[in-house]
Structure formats: C-alpha cells, structure tokens
Design a protein around this motif. Structure first.
Motif, mmCIF file in Angstrom:
data_model
loop_
_atom_site.group_PDB
_atom_site.id
_atom_site.type_symbol
_atom_site.label_atom_id
_atom_site.label_comp_id
_atom_site.label_asym_id
_atom_site.label_seq_id
_atom_site.Cartn_x
_atom_site.Cartn_y
_atom_site.Cartn_z
ATOM 1 N N LEU A 56 -31.397 17.478 -2.929
ATOM 2 C CA LEU A 56 -30.377 17.042 -1.975
ATOM 3 C C LEU A 56 -30.984 16.149 -0.901
ATOM 4 N N SER A 80 -27.106 13.596 4.708
ATOM 5 C CA SER A 80 -27.331 13.523 3.271
ATOM 6 C C SER A 80 -26.038 13.132 2.590
ATOM 7 N N HIS A 82 -23.302 13.695 -0.095
ATOM 8 C CA HIS A 82 -22.718 14.692 -0.987
ATOM 9 C C HIS A 82 -21.950 13.979 -2.097
ATOM 10 N N ILE A 216 -16.225 18.590 -2.205
ATOM 11 C CA ILE A 216 -17.655 18.379 -2.381
ATOM 12 C C ILE A 216 -18.069 19.095 -3.656
ATOM 13 N N PRO A 218 -20.117 21.321 -5.876
ATOM 14 C CA PRO A 218 -21.126 22.365 -5.658
ATOM 15 C C PRO A 218 -22.194 22.338 -6.759
ATOM 16 N N ASP A 221 -28.202 20.641 -6.912
ATOM 17 C CA ASP A 221 -28.980 20.184 -5.766
ATOM 18 C C ASP A 221 -28.564 20.882 -4.477
ATOM 19 N N HIS A 222 -27.248 21.070 -4.289
ATOM 20 C CA HIS A 222 -26.790 21.774 -3.098
ATOM 21 C C HIS A 222 -27.331 23.201 -3.073
ATOM 22 N N TRP A 225 -31.115 23.365 -2.354
ATOM 23 C CA TRP A 225 -31.494 23.102 -0.962
ATOM 24 C C TRP A 225 -31.474 24.408 -0.165
ATOM 25 N N HIS A 226 -30.407 25.171 -0.307
ATOM 26 C CA HIS A 226 -30.303 26.445 0.401
ATOM 27 C C HIS A 226 -31.341 27.448 -0.104
ATOM 28 N N PHE A 379 -21.754 26.171 0.844
ATOM 29 C CA PHE A 379 -22.733 25.367 0.116
ATOM 30 C C PHE A 379 -22.838 23.948 0.669
ATOM 31 N N ALA A 380 -21.750 23.404 1.259
ATOM 32 C CA ALA A 380 -21.767 22.023 1.761
ATOM 33 C C ALA A 380 -22.392 21.903 3.133
ATOM 34 N N CYS A 382 -25.305 21.817 5.756
ATOM 35 C CA CYS A 382 -26.751 21.521 5.669
ATOM 36 C C CYS A 382 -27.298 21.223 7.051
#
Length: 382
Positions: A56, A80, A82, A216, A218, A221-222, A225-226, A379-380, A382
């Motif tokens: 991401l 970033s 999305h 967005i 899911p 990559d999302h 990142w988390h 999830f969106a 960041c």
C-alpha cells in the motif's frame, strides 16, 4: 523557529514539495507525541521508516508532501492511493482511484497561522490529476480526529454515518452452535481476491434511487499494511506476533469472516482502556452476493450463528492479547440486526474521532456531490 520571519499563509511563495529523507525524520520526530502509540520515539522512527516499505505504501503507493517556502517545512501530510470501484444507478462499474490522506501535522509553534488550511487547499487542486495515469481519481478521503467542522470547511465533508460497535474481550464466550476457524496469513490473498469479485458483482446490480456508489477495494495490500504495522508493535511489546489475522465460519457460498488488526495505543501494563482489536472488514458472503439485501437471506438462523462465531473469536483474540475492546466500524443495517439477534452484548457509539470524510471530484476536477460510500470500514483507514 527563533526570529525567522514567517510568510503569510496566503503568500504566493508557499507551495507543495516532497521532503528529503532527513526532513522525514524531522517530521516523524515532531509528530511522535501524537502518533507513536506505545512505542518509544526511536522505535516510532524505525516503524515510520518500515511502513514506507510495506504494501500500500511502497513503490510510490504513498506520497509525502510538505508546505514550504525557502525555509524548513511548515506543515506536512502523506497520502496513499486506494483502488476503488464506482457504480452508477444502472450498475455500470468503473475502476477508479480515491486518495487517502493521513498524518496531517503542523508543529505547535506554527499553528493558528493558516498553514494547514493552505496546504489542504493546495492539495485539493493536485489530487484529481495525481497518479491519474493508473485510473480516474474520483475523490480523496481522510479520517478527522478534530471533529467534523474543520475539514468540512476545506471541502472534506463527513460521511453520512460515522459510528462503531464495541464488543468486550472474553476468554470464555458462550459456546457457539458453530465453530469459527482461524484465518492465517497464507490464506489471506485468496480470500481478498474472492471478496473483490463479490464486491464487483454487487456493485454491478442496478440501484435506481442512488446516482453514484463508491467503495474502496479491500484488497490484500490494505490488509497487509495493517498486519505489518501490528506485527512490528506486537513483536516489540510481546516478543511474538499474532498467529491469526481473522476468523471464518460456515460453508463456501454462505461463509462469514472477519479480518482484524491489533492496536496498542499504550503498553498493556499501563492504565489504559483504549487498546483495540479493530475488525478491518466483516464479510457476510450471502449478503454481498445478494445485493446487500436482507430480503434474500434464505438461511437466516445459520447466518446469525456464523456471525456470532466469528465475533466471539474476535472477543477471544482481544482477551488473549490483553486488548480492552473490539471495534467494528459502520456495519450496514442488516448486519446490525444480525448482531442484535446473535445475543452478543455490544454498544453502538457515534464516533468523535476518525470521522470518515470525503472530497469528491466531477470529470473536470471540480467539487462534486458525494457518492454513497459502501463498506466504510476500518481497512481503509491509514
């Protein structure tokens, strides 16, 4: 800044630029008190650099901007891109970009001088064309921790809903009728690909009363990142990383699953009530495939059981990792009904921070009416 003469916020000499590596370290030092969570400042700097290398963010996925004159940066932020889908009332689905803005920060000594609003206005002009070679940019989103008014004045309007459901950790929840199985990292990619196909089909369904929908995507990559962020912190705090990235129940075609991330705002030994297991995404397969409508749910009781099983798995995970709560953002009405019917104790809270807000563009890059934001879940963020 000493006796340095500062430019007016409306000065034509101000503009956006990208910070050098050394300037990034300065920025991270400045912002550490706000965002280091349970980490020390040196470890926060290490984490900040690490997060530029994960999915991401890497390979140009994340861009950092600073508002500058001829002097050091006045304020900064990063964003970033999305991947997103848009859909018209007749179900025409298009791939698009929605930029996610994060970490808007101004040093304390430079606040109340008009620099952050100037930066946001400059950014709003740029984002419509930024990385547009990949797909059309339809807007940008941010999650405000300073209420709904500040960013709305700059064009980022709060989403129609901004609430979450809170569940308490539990090591011994009620015995579920069905068993939820742990989702391990190795199966995450397949689930994300499958889910993306479901969403595309759901977005292709006509919705005559809604002019435009946006979601967005899911994607993997999302989630990574988390997950990479949580692994960095958990390894330092606990000497280990989570085994499971979520839980799943039910047979294919009717499955329910959650993906989650562990967030420690304070050390677990501290007197804190904020450490949280965030549910990144909740998927009820039959509802996604049936246009997110409760009318088509032919196995209602089973769905309640599957949902209860994965939520209880989240409660157990939170207890095992000494987290204070489980949070699920903005479940749709039919999911809210299923939660009530599951019998799990919960609390619905209107958020006063992380307020999802959006600035939306028309074809010419001018401000547009907000679409219906589907799947507005954690999830969106960041």
């Amino acid at each position: 800044m000493g006796s340095l003469a500062l430019p007016e916020s409306q000065s034509s000499n101000l503009g956006l630029s990208h910070p050098t590596a050394d300037e990034c370290v300065t920025i991270w030092n400045n912002s550490s008190a706000s965002w280091k969570d349970s980490l020390t400042v040196p470890l926060y700097l290490e984490e900040s650099l690490f997060l530029t290398t994960v999915p991401l963010a890497k390979d140009g996925g994340m861009t950092t901007w600073v508002l500058v004159d001829k002097n050091p940066p006045l304020t900064n932020e990063r964003f970033s891109a999305h991947r997103s889908f848009t859909s018209t009332s007749n179900g025409k689905v298009s791939d698009a970009i929605v930029h996610g803005i994060a970490s808007v920060f101004c040093p304390a000594e430079l606040r109340a001088l008009g620099y952050p609003p100037r930066m946001m206005r400059e950014l709003a002009k740029i984002l419509h064309g930024w990385q547009s070679e990949h797909a059309k940019c339809v807007g940008s989103i941010l999650y405000s921790d300073i209420g709904k008014t500040y960013y709305s004045k700059l064009g980022w309007q709060p989403n129609l809903t901004n609430f979450h459901v809170v569940f308490q950790p539990s090591r011994k929840p009620d015995q579920p009728l069905v068993i939820a199985h742990a989702i391990e990292a190795g199966s995450l990619a397949e689930l994300c690909i499958r889910h993306e196909a479901m969403i595309r089909r759901a977005m292709a369904a006509p919705a005559e009363a809604i002019n435009m929908r946006m979601t967005i995507v899911p994607d993997l990559d999302h989630m990574l990142w988390h997950i990479r962020k949580e692994e960095f912190a958990c390894d330092l705090l606990f000497g280990k990383v989570p085994h499971a990235v979520g839980a799943i129940a039910g047979p294919p075609g009717s499955q329910v699953w959650v993906l989650w991330t562990h967030r420690c705002y304070e050390h677990p030994d501290a007197d804190s009530t904020d450490n949280t297991l965030y549910i990144l995404r909740l998927v009820i397969e039959s509802h996604v495939e049936r246009k997110l409508s409760s009318d088509a749910n032919t196995k209602h009781d089973e769905q309640v059981g599957y949902l209860k099983a994965v939520l209880q798995a989240a409660q157990t995970e939170a207890a095992e990792w000494r987290l204070d709560q489980v949070k699920l953002w903005d479940p749709i009405p039919v999911v809210q009904e299923l939660i009530v019917q599951s019998g799990i104790d919960h609390l619905v809270v209107e958020r006063e921070d992380s307020i999802a807000s959006g600035l939306w563009y028309d074809e010419n890059g001018e401000a547009s009416v907000a679409p219906l934001w589907m799947n507005n879940e954690h999830f969106a963020w960041c």
